[in-house]
Design a protein around this motif. Structure first.
Motif, PDB file in Angstrom:
ATOM      1  N   GLN A 218       0.832  -1.214   0.000  1.00 34.83           N
ATOM      2  CA  GLN A 218       0.000   0.000   0.000  1.00 34.83           C
ATOM      3  C   GLN A 218       0.861   1.257   0.000  1.00 34.83           C
ATOM      4  O   GLN A 218       0.552   2.232  -0.696  1.00 34.83           O
ATOM      5  CB  GLN A 218      -0.925  -0.008   1.220  1.00 34.83           C
ATOM      6  CG  GLN A 218      -2.033  -1.046   1.147  1.00 34.83           C
ATOM      7  CD  GLN A 218      -2.879  -1.068   2.410  1.00 34.83           C
ATOM      8  OE1 GLN A 218      -2.370  -0.918   3.513  1.00 34.83           O
ATOM      9  NE2 GLN A 218      -4.179  -1.270   2.249  1.00 34.83           N
ATOM     10  N   ILE A 219       1.937   1.226   0.768  1.00 30.24           N
ATOM     11  CA  ILE A 219       2.856   2.370   0.787  1.00 30.24           C
ATOM     12  C   ILE A 219       3.470   2.583  -0.592  1.00 30.24           C
ATOM     13  O   ILE A 219       3.617   3.714  -1.066  1.00 30.24           O
ATOM     14  CB  ILE A 219       3.947   2.156   1.854  1.00 30.24           C
ATOM     15  CG1 ILE A 219       3.325   2.185   3.249  1.00 30.24           C
ATOM     16  CG2 ILE A 219       5.039   3.220   1.743  1.00 30.24           C
ATOM     17  CD1 ILE A 219       4.295   1.820   4.358  1.00 30.24           C
ATOM     18  N   GLY A 220       3.819   1.467  -1.250  1.00 30.18           N
ATOM     19  CA  GLY A 220       4.373   1.584  -2.604  1.00 30.18           C
ATOM     20  C   GLY A 220       3.375   2.173  -3.582  1.00 30.18           C
ATOM     21  O   GLY A 220       3.732   3.025  -4.409  1.00 30.18           O
ATOM     22  N   LEU A 221       2.121   1.762  -3.508  1.00 35.80           N
ATOM     23  CA  LEU A 221       1.084   2.342  -4.373  1.00 35.80           C
ATOM     24  C   LEU A 221       0.908   3.831  -4.092  1.00 35.80           C
ATOM     25  O   LEU A 221       0.788   4.637  -5.023  1.00 35.80           O
ATOM     26  CB  LEU A 221      -0.244   1.616  -4.136  1.00 35.80           C
ATOM     27  CG  LEU A 221      -0.413   0.251  -4.792  1.00 35.80           C
ATOM     28  CD1 LEU A 221      -1.656  -0.443  -4.260  1.00 35.80           C
ATOM     29  CD2 LEU A 221      -0.499   0.396  -6.313  1.00 35.80           C
ATOM     30  N   ALA A 222       0.904   4.204  -2.819  1.00 34.48           N
ATOM     31  CA  ALA A 222       0.758   5.619  -2.465  1.00 34.48           C
ATOM     32  C   ALA A 222       1.945   6.430  -2.952  1.00 34.48           C
ATOM     33  O   ALA A 222       1.780   7.556  -3.440  1.00 34.48           O
ATOM     34  CB  ALA A 222       0.596   5.757  -0.954  1.00 34.48           C
ATOM     35  N   ALA A 223       3.143   5.855  -2.849  1.00 41.25           N
ATOM     36  CA  ALA A 223       4.343   6.583  -3.275  1.00 41.25           C
ATOM     37  C   ALA A 223       4.344   6.844  -4.775  1.00 41.25           C
ATOM     38  O   ALA A 223       4.844   7.874  -5.236  1.00 41.25           O
ATOM     39  CB  ALA A 223       5.585   5.790  -2.874  1.00 41.25           C
ATOM     40  N   LEU A 224       3.786   5.939  -5.548  1.00 40.47           N
ATOM     41  CA  LEU A 224       3.748   6.111  -7.009  1.00 40.47           C
ATOM     42  C   LEU A 224       2.683   7.110  -7.457  1.00 40.47           C
ATOM     43  O   LEU A 224       2.682   7.530  -8.616  1.00 40.47           O
ATOM     44  CB  LEU A 224       3.500   4.771  -7.689  1.00 40.47           C
ATOM     45  CG  LEU A 224       4.662   3.774  -7.678  1.00 40.47           C
ATOM     46  CD1 LEU A 224       4.240   2.450  -8.285  1.00 40.47           C
ATOM     47  CD2 LEU A 224       5.863   4.341  -8.439  1.00 40.47           C
ATOM     48  N   HIS A 225       1.758   7.485  -6.543  1.00 39.77           N
ATOM     49  CA  HIS A 225       0.664   8.379  -6.927  1.00 39.77           C
ATOM     50  C   HIS A 225       0.503   9.548  -5.952  1.00 39.77           C
ATOM     51  O   HIS A 225      -0.606   9.998  -5.698  1.00 39.77           O
ATOM     52  CB  HIS A 225      -0.652   7.595  -7.009  1.00 39.77           C
ATOM     53  CG  HIS A 225      -0.616   6.468  -7.992  1.00 39.77           C
ATOM     54  ND1 HIS A 225      -0.334   5.175  -7.626  1.00 39.77           N
ATOM     55  CD2 HIS A 225      -0.822   6.437  -9.338  1.00 39.77           C
ATOM     56  CE1 HIS A 225      -0.382   4.386  -8.690  1.00 39.77           C
ATOM     57  NE2 HIS A 225      -0.680   5.123  -9.744  1.00 39.77           N
ATOM     58  N   VAL A 226       1.598  10.004  -5.395  1.00 39.57           N
ATOM     59  CA  VAL A 226       1.531  11.131  -4.468  1.00 39.57           C
ATOM     60  C   VAL A 226       0.951  12.358  -5.169  1.00 39.57           C
ATOM     61  O   VAL A 226       1.427  12.775  -6.232  1.00 39.57           O
ATOM     62  CB  VAL A 226       2.923  11.456  -3.894  1.00 39.57           C
ATOM     63  CG1 VAL A 226       2.900  12.778  -3.138  1.00 39.57           C
ATOM     64  CG2 VAL A 226       3.386  10.344  -2.971  1.00 39.57           C
ATOM     65  N   GLY A 227      -0.095  12.901  -4.583  1.00 41.63           N
ATOM     66  CA  GLY A 227      -0.701  14.111  -5.133  1.00 41.63           C
ATOM     67  C   GLY A 227      -1.655  13.887  -6.282  1.00 41.63           C
ATOM     68  O   GLY A 227      -2.322  14.828  -6.714  1.00 41.63           O
ATOM     69  N   LYS A 228      -1.765  12.670  -6.785  1.00 42.29           N
ATOM     70  CA  LYS A 228      -2.664  12.367  -7.903  1.00 42.29           C
ATOM     71  C   LYS A 228      -3.924  11.707  -7.347  1.00 42.29           C
ATOM     72  O   LYS A 228      -4.010  10.492  -7.251  1.00 42.29           O
ATOM     73  CB  LYS A 228      -1.981  11.446  -8.912  1.00 42.29           C
ATOM     74  CG  LYS A 228      -0.663  11.998  -9.464  1.00 42.29           C
ATOM     75  CD  LYS A 228       0.011  10.990 -10.374  1.00 42.29           C
ATOM     76  CE  LYS A 228       1.358  11.507 -10.881  1.00 42.29           C
ATOM     77  NZ  LYS A 228       2.040  10.498 -11.721  1.00 42.29           N
ATOM     78  N   ARG A 229      -4.885  12.541  -7.002  1.00 45.69           N
ATOM     79  CA  ARG A 229      -6.030  12.036  -6.259  1.00 45.69           C
ATOM     80  C   ARG A 229      -6.787  10.912  -6.973  1.00 45.69           C
ATOM     81  O   ARG A 229      -7.024   9.853  -6.375  1.00 45.69           O
ATOM     82  CB  ARG A 229      -6.978  13.191  -5.931  1.00 45.69           C
ATOM     83  CG  ARG A 229      -8.112  12.801  -4.976  1.00 45.69           C
ATOM     84  CD  ARG A 229      -9.044  13.987  -4.745  1.00 45.69           C
ATOM     85  NE  ARG A 229      -8.344  15.120  -4.204  1.00 45.69           N
ATOM     86  CZ  ARG A 229      -8.151  15.318  -2.907  1.00 45.69           C
ATOM     87  NH1 ARG A 229      -8.612  14.448  -2.033  1.00 45.69           N
ATOM     88  NH2 ARG A 229      -7.506  16.392  -2.480  1.00 45.69           N
ATOM     89  N   PRO A 230      -7.215  11.068  -8.244  1.00 46.78           N
ATOM     90  CA  PRO A 230      -8.004   9.984  -8.879  1.00 46.78           C
ATOM     91  C   PRO A 230      -7.228   8.673  -8.963  1.00 46.78           C
ATOM     92  O   PRO A 230      -7.750   7.606  -8.625  1.00 46.78           O
ATOM     93  CB  PRO A 230      -8.327  10.544 -10.268  1.00 46.78           C
ATOM     94  CG  PRO A 230      -8.189  12.022 -10.125  1.00 46.78           C
ATOM     95  CD  PRO A 230      -7.100  12.240  -9.141  1.00 46.78           C
ATOM     96  N   GLN A 231      -5.969   8.763  -9.429  1.00 48.53           N
ATOM     97  CA  GLN A 231      -5.165   7.547  -9.548  1.00 48.53           C
ATOM     98  C   GLN A 231      -4.896   6.912  -8.183  1.00 48.53           C
ATOM     99  O   GLN A 231      -4.920   5.684  -8.036  1.00 48.53           O
ATOM    100  CB  GLN A 231      -3.827   7.861 -10.237  1.00 48.53           C
ATOM    101  CG  GLN A 231      -3.959   8.351 -11.659  1.00 48.53           C
ATOM    102  CD  GLN A 231      -4.034   9.878 -11.733  1.00 48.53           C
ATOM    103  OE1 GLN A 231      -4.587  10.529 -10.840  1.00 48.53           O
ATOM    104  NE2 GLN A 231      -3.488  10.438 -12.806  1.00 48.53           N
ATOM    105  N   LEU A 232      -4.657   7.771  -7.195  1.00 45.04           N
ATOM    106  CA  LEU A 232      -4.382   7.266  -5.851  1.00 45.04           C
ATOM    107  C   LEU A 232      -5.602   6.558  -5.272  1.00 45.04           C
ATOM    108  O   LEU A 232      -5.489   5.484  -4.664  1.00 45.04           O
ATOM    109  CB  LEU A 232      -3.970   8.432  -4.944  1.00 45.04           C
ATOM    110  CG  LEU A 232      -3.615   8.088  -3.496  1.00 45.04           C
ATOM    111  CD1 LEU A 232      -2.419   7.153  -3.433  1.00 45.04           C
ATOM    112  CD2 LEU A 232      -3.334   9.364  -2.702  1.00 45.04           C
TER     113      LEU A 232
END
Length: 254
Positions: free
Chosen positions: A199-213
């Motif tokens: 989950q941390i890895g997914l969040a790190a790849l989409h920091v600031g990108k609300r829809p993708q995150l």
């Protein structure tokens, strides 16, 4: 084990539900941290390679797959042991009834032991040998000892009854061992750690990108939660009466 004895009985569904909510809560925390202004200003997801996420999710998927495989194998072993108990009880009923009136106490004791097993140990929530079942087994042992001392009972029948008693004792011990052998709590801790790291890895790849995150974390967290809760529910094997021939089951319980 202590944790299983606390939650496996009437509280077990609540325990499974609680475990299933943990990935959802950790996913929400990851989303909250990834959308913080400071994280958006400082962290640049483009600096990460796409292989970064795979390096996190692959150990999680492999470890969980192997653990589920172990649980399924144990479920099969447990079911097979119960089926062998039913078959042994059925065979002892045949021996006692062929033996005739001299073995009538054995016939009654076998039925009492089978009903006690069905009520107390072939059921969800069983964690240790129940006194009621042990008492019924002692009654069966006394009845067989009485048949052993009766000279009117053929020697081969006495030998078969004694062999059946030994086999039933062994099968009950095997069932207890199967139930407890692979319930190591540290395995679940490792699964949670690897899942949260994913989950941390997914969040790190989409920091600031609300829809993708949102899409990434929601889909993975729901899959994580469902799989984990289902695995916990499977971790405590119970008897599925559909695997036991209905005629044999009815015969030993009536």
């Amino acid at each position: 084990m202590t944790w299983s004895r606390l939650f496996v009985s009437q509280y077990f569904p609540l325990f499974v539900f609680f475990v299933g909510t943990v990935p959802l809560l950790t996913g929400w925390v990851c989303y909250h941290l990834a959308m913080r202004p400071r994280a958006v200003a400082v962290f640049h997801p483009r600096d990460l390679q796409t292989s970064y996420l795979g390096a996190l999710t692959l150990p999680f998927a492999l470890f969980l797959a192997f653990m589920v495989s172990d649980i399924w194998n144990r479920e099969n072993r447990y079911a097979q042991t119960v089926l062998q108990e039913v078959q042994q009880l059925d065979a002892m009923l045949d021996i006692a009834r062929v033996c005739g009136p001299s073995c009538a106490p054995v016939d009654e004791a076998v039925g009492a032991y089978a009903r006690s097993l069905s009520r107390y140990e072939w059921d969800e929530g069983w964690v240790a040998p129940r006194p009621e079942v042990s008492q019924a087994f002692e009654g069966l042992a006394r009845a067989i000892a009485g048949a052993e001392a009766d000279t009117t009972v053929a020697s081969h029948m006495r030998s078969a009854l004694l062999s059946g008693e030994i086999q039933l004792r062994r099968l009950r011990t095997d069932r207890y061992f199967i139930l407890h052998a692979d319930l190591a709590p540290h395995r679940w801790i490792v699964v949670l750690i690897l899942g949260v790291l994913s989950q941390i890895g997914l969040a790190a790849l989409h920091v600031g990108k609300r829809p993708q995150l949102i899409v990434a974390l929601v889909t993975f967290s729901i899959a994580f939660s469902t799989t984990l809760a289902y695995t916990v529910a499977l971790s405590w094997p119970t008897v599925d009466e559909s695997i036991v021939p209905s005629e044999e089951l009815r015969r030993i319980l009536e």
